[in-house]
Design a protein around this motif. Sequence first.
Motif, short mmCIF file in Angstrom:
data_model
loop_
_atom_site.label_atom_id
_atom_site.label_comp_id
_atom_site.label_asym_id
_atom_site.label_seq_id
_atom_site.Cartn_x
_atom_site.Cartn_y
_atom_site.Cartn_z
N ALA A 201 45.12 27.13 50.36
CA ALA A 201 45.04 27.03 51.82
C ALA A 201 43.89 27.85 52.40
CB ALA A 201 46.35 27.48 52.45
N ALA A 202 43.27 28.71 51.59
CA ALA A 202 42.20 29.57 52.08
C ALA A 202 41.04 28.80 52.72
CB ALA A 202 41.69 30.48 50.96
N PRO A 203 40.56 27.70 52.12
CA PRO A 203 39.46 26.97 52.78
C PRO A 203 39.82 26.48 54.18
CG PRO A 203 39.68 26.27 50.49
CD PRO A 203 40.88 27.14 50.79
N GLY B 13 34.59 27.28 47.24
CA GLY B 13 34.14 28.14 46.16
C GLY B 13 34.52 29.58 46.38
N ARG B 14 33.78 30.24 47.26
CA ARG B 14 33.97 31.67 47.49
C ARG B 14 35.34 31.98 48.08
NH1 ARG B 14 29.15 34.74 48.88
NH2 ARG B 14 30.00 35.09 50.96
N GLY C 165 38.04 31.71 45.47
CA GLY C 165 37.88 32.80 44.51
C GLY C 165 38.43 34.11 45.05
N VAL C 166 38.06 34.44 46.29
CA VAL C 166 38.56 35.67 46.90
C VAL C 166 40.07 35.61 47.06
CG1 VAL C 166 38.58 37.01 49.05
CG2 VAL C 166 36.41 36.24 48.09
N ALA C 167 40.59 34.48 47.54
CA ALA C 167 42.03 34.34 47.75
C ALA C 167 42.79 34.46 46.43
CB ALA C 167 42.33 33.00 48.41
N ALA C 168 42.21 33.93 45.35
CA ALA C 168 42.88 34.01 44.04
C ALA C 168 42.99 35.46 43.57
CB ALA C 168 42.12 33.17 43.02
N ARG D 157 29.38 36.01 56.55
CA ARG D 157 28.14 36.33 55.84
C ARG D 157 28.04 35.54 54.54
NH1 ARG D 157 25.70 41.12 57.35
NH2 ARG D 157 24.01 40.28 56.09
N PRO D 158 27.93 34.23 54.62
CA PRO D 158 27.90 33.41 53.40
C PRO D 158 26.69 33.65 52.53
CG PRO D 158 27.35 32.09 55.32
CD PRO D 158 27.80 33.42 55.85
#
Length: 224
Positions: A57-59, A92-93, A96-99, A149-150
């Motif tokens: 759900a993060a995206p 992607g990012r 990854g961060v949420a995981a 800040r992508p």
Amino acid sequence: MSTTVMEHPFLEVSGLAYLGLMTNVLLAASWAPLVLLSLTTDPAASWLLLAGATVLAAPGALGAFAVFRHQVETGGREVVRPFVQGWRAGLGRGIGVAAVVASMLVVLTVDIAWAWGRPVGAVAIPVLVVLLGLTASVGLGWLVAVAERPEVPVWRLARAVTYLMVRRWYLSAMSLVALGLLAVFATRAPALGLGVAASPLLYLVWANTRRSLHPILVNRNPTP
């Protein structure tokens, strides 16, 4: 003249209502696996699956953050394009961060469950609960930083974000309360949670976190 004066606030309100409702529709679509699991399973038995669905759900959350940023910085009422752009960037990012954050939260939750009812729990559980809250708030800061800040690698943001989220703990606490309310609404009253409350509560989370991270977002204006 009087008609113009009356129409302007109406257009403002209707524009914000559209922005909120459309964002909620897109959130509901992007959070479908999480919502479905919440409604059809016992959270106590399926909490590990729910943690995985939260990662996915993060995206969607990053899509909503992109909509809020577009509105604040341009005053526009466009929703679909910034949401989709934020969602795609989060594949992607963001995931990854949420995981990483979800894995840490799962470990802390298992530790709390193990310590519950044991003599060591009187000392360990309060510490673990604090660490749980800190991990959740810092993880939220990482997600917002990724959205804002992508162009900066996550590892370069991590230390500054952690420091700023802990330093402004009161804003982090408000954001966690808002997320908790959203979780309750979404599971107990989905129509209210996803149809009405999702975007206002997420906006509060985003605005608080963005304010906490202002020192590393100084190149983006305005700050809410």
